[in-house]
Design an enzyme around this catalytic site. Structure first.
Site, PDB file in Angstrom:
ATOM      1  N   GLU A 170     -50.635   4.893 -28.260  1.00 58.56           N
ATOM      2  CA  GLU A 170     -49.891   5.658 -29.253  1.00 58.56           C
ATOM      3  C   GLU A 170     -48.448   5.869 -28.786  1.00 58.56           C
ATOM      4  OE1 GLU A 170     -53.440   8.219 -31.365  1.00 58.56           O
ATOM      5  OE2 GLU A 170     -52.206   9.247 -29.912  1.00 58.56           O
ATOM      6  N   CYS A 227     -40.979   8.404 -27.848  1.00 59.56           N
ATOM      7  CA  CYS A 227     -41.838   8.802 -26.737  1.00 59.56           C
ATOM      8  C   CYS A 227     -42.839   7.657 -26.556  1.00 59.56           C
ATOM      9  CB  CYS A 227     -42.537  10.115 -27.089  1.00 59.56           C
ATOM     10  SG  CYS A 227     -43.690  10.639 -25.824  1.00 59.56           S
ATOM     11  N   CYS A 264     -55.366   8.038 -18.471  1.00 64.44           N
ATOM     12  CA  CYS A 264     -54.505   8.422 -17.340  1.00 64.44           C
ATOM     13  C   CYS A 264     -55.344   8.947 -16.181  1.00 64.44           C
ATOM     14  CB  CYS A 264     -53.518   9.486 -17.788  1.00 64.44           C
ATOM     15  SG  CYS A 264     -52.355   9.918 -16.489  1.00 64.44           S
ATOM     16  N   CYS A 289     -54.682  15.569 -16.127  1.00 64.93           N
ATOM     17  CA  CYS A 289     -54.269  16.972 -16.301  1.00 64.93           C
ATOM     18  C   CYS A 289     -55.210  17.644 -17.300  1.00 64.93           C
ATOM     19  CB  CYS A 289     -52.836  17.041 -16.820  1.00 64.93           C
ATOM     20  SG  CYS A 289     -51.668  16.204 -15.752  1.00 64.93           S
ATOM     21  N   CYS A 324     -54.291  18.046 -21.187  1.00 64.76           N
ATOM     22  CA  CYS A 324     -53.808  16.840 -21.851  1.00 64.76           C
ATOM     23  C   CYS A 324     -54.974  16.013 -22.386  1.00 64.76           C
ATOM     24  CB  CYS A 324     -52.993  16.031 -20.850  1.00 64.76           C
ATOM     25  SG  CYS A 324     -52.500  14.413 -21.463  1.00 64.76           S
ATOM     26  N   CYS A 360     -46.793  17.193 -27.389  1.00 63.86           N
ATOM     27  CA  CYS A 360     -47.073  17.022 -25.953  1.00 63.86           C
ATOM     28  C   CYS A 360     -48.549  17.263 -25.649  1.00 63.86           C
ATOM     29  CB  CYS A 360     -46.247  18.006 -25.141  1.00 63.86           C
ATOM     30  SG  CYS A 360     -44.514  17.750 -25.318  1.00 63.86           S
TER      31      CYS A 360
END
Ligand code: SF4
Length: 291
Positions: A36, A51, A58, A62, A65, A286
């Site tokens: 994305e 962005c 990932c 985190c 996230c 975010c």
């Protein structure tokens, strides 16, 4: 610097337009996965911020996230990273594209850019050299990192881009609650590497980001500590109230905590800038990218 062909930009699978003009695009990767990217028309003179993503999933994981709920399934090639810039403005209709004078790229989408270092640097070198997406120089590119210090020392020599350090908390032990893969001693080396980046990199800027998570990183005591830790950097601090990602044990901060944090952090030498969320209604803000 290796060659990166960008004639084959990732194929767009779907686009979602937010009521605030933000556009989220889902594209197919070479392995048939989904990445994305988000396009945000900004301010005046009108610019367009892309962005972009560097990985699918990932490994940093985190806790606030959505991307980090899945470990890294693919590190994107240089072509797939630069291809997002090549494709970006053509995804907007003429009404939104009109009047845009230049572009910025923030590598703050899916993935940790420093864990896909070679492809990321090759892609950004092509973007800057060819002016893809209306980028005027490496200064229009920001690389966000959760704090891979050795890569920062290297990047400082390779490309004078702007850095956004996702520090969140100055207290290493508390930081591990949100970013578990780093040791509690890592904060000091991160701040050191940013200090070096500013001193030696010369052209590069450093911004520190703090994701405000309820009852963890939104406390004024954390803000005071952060201000002390960052005193020698004298950088800008971006406050990012956590966005809802559904499920999980952490939640967005209460409004009054955000204000208290900003007030306390402002006692230091850093400029405090709260980030205004974009594209919340299409889950493009975010921490919300997941594909
Ligand atoms: S915030 Fe960034 S580094 Fe952390 S899990 Fe999400 S994509 Fe990875």
């Amino acid at each position: 610097m290796g060659y990166v062909g960008v004639r084959i930009a990732p194929c767009v699978l779907c686009k979602l337009l937010s009521t605030d003009g933000t556009l989220k695009a889902s594209c197919k990767t070479s392995r048939g996965l989904c990445l994305e990217s988000v396009l945000m028309p900004m301010g005046w003179p009108r610019s367009l911020t892309l962005c972009a993503s560097t990985q699918v999933g990932c490994a940093v994981r985190c806790r606030f996230c959505a991307t980090g709920r899945r470990s890294c399934a693919q590190s994107l090639s240089g072509s797939e990273i630069a291809g997002q810039a090549l494709r970006a403005s053509s995804m907007l209709g003429p009404a939104l594209r009109n009047g845009v004078t230049y572009g910025r790229i923030v590598l703050m989408g899916m993935g940790e850019p420093m864990l896909n270092y070679g492809a990321m640097v090759r892609a950004m070198a092509v973007v800057a050299a060819c002016g893809l997406h209306g980028v005027r120089s490496a200064r229009d590119i920001t690389v966000s990192t959760s704090g891979i210090a050795p890569a920062l020392y290297r990047l400082c020599r390779d490309m004078p881009v702007a850095i956004a350090l996702s520090l969140h908390l100055h207290d290493g032990l508390a930081r591990r609650l949100l970013v578990p893969c780093f040791s509690s001693a890592a904060v000091l080396s991160m701040v050191d590497s940013c200090f070096y980046y500013l001193r030696v990199g010369g052209a590069g800027r450093v911004t520190v980001e703090s994701c405000l998570v309820r009852d963890i990183s939104d406390r004024p005591s954390q803000a005071n500590g952060m201000a002390r830790s960052l005193a020698r950097l004298a950088c800008m601090v971006n406050l990012i109230p956590m966005n809802s990602i559904g499920g999980g044990v952490y939640s967005p901060p209460r409004c009054r905590c955000t204000a208290g944090f900003a007030l306390a952090a402002a006692q230091g030498r850093s400029a405090i800038v709260p980030r205004i969320p974009r594209g919340l209604d299409v889950r493009a803000s975010c921490g919300q990218l997941r594909a």
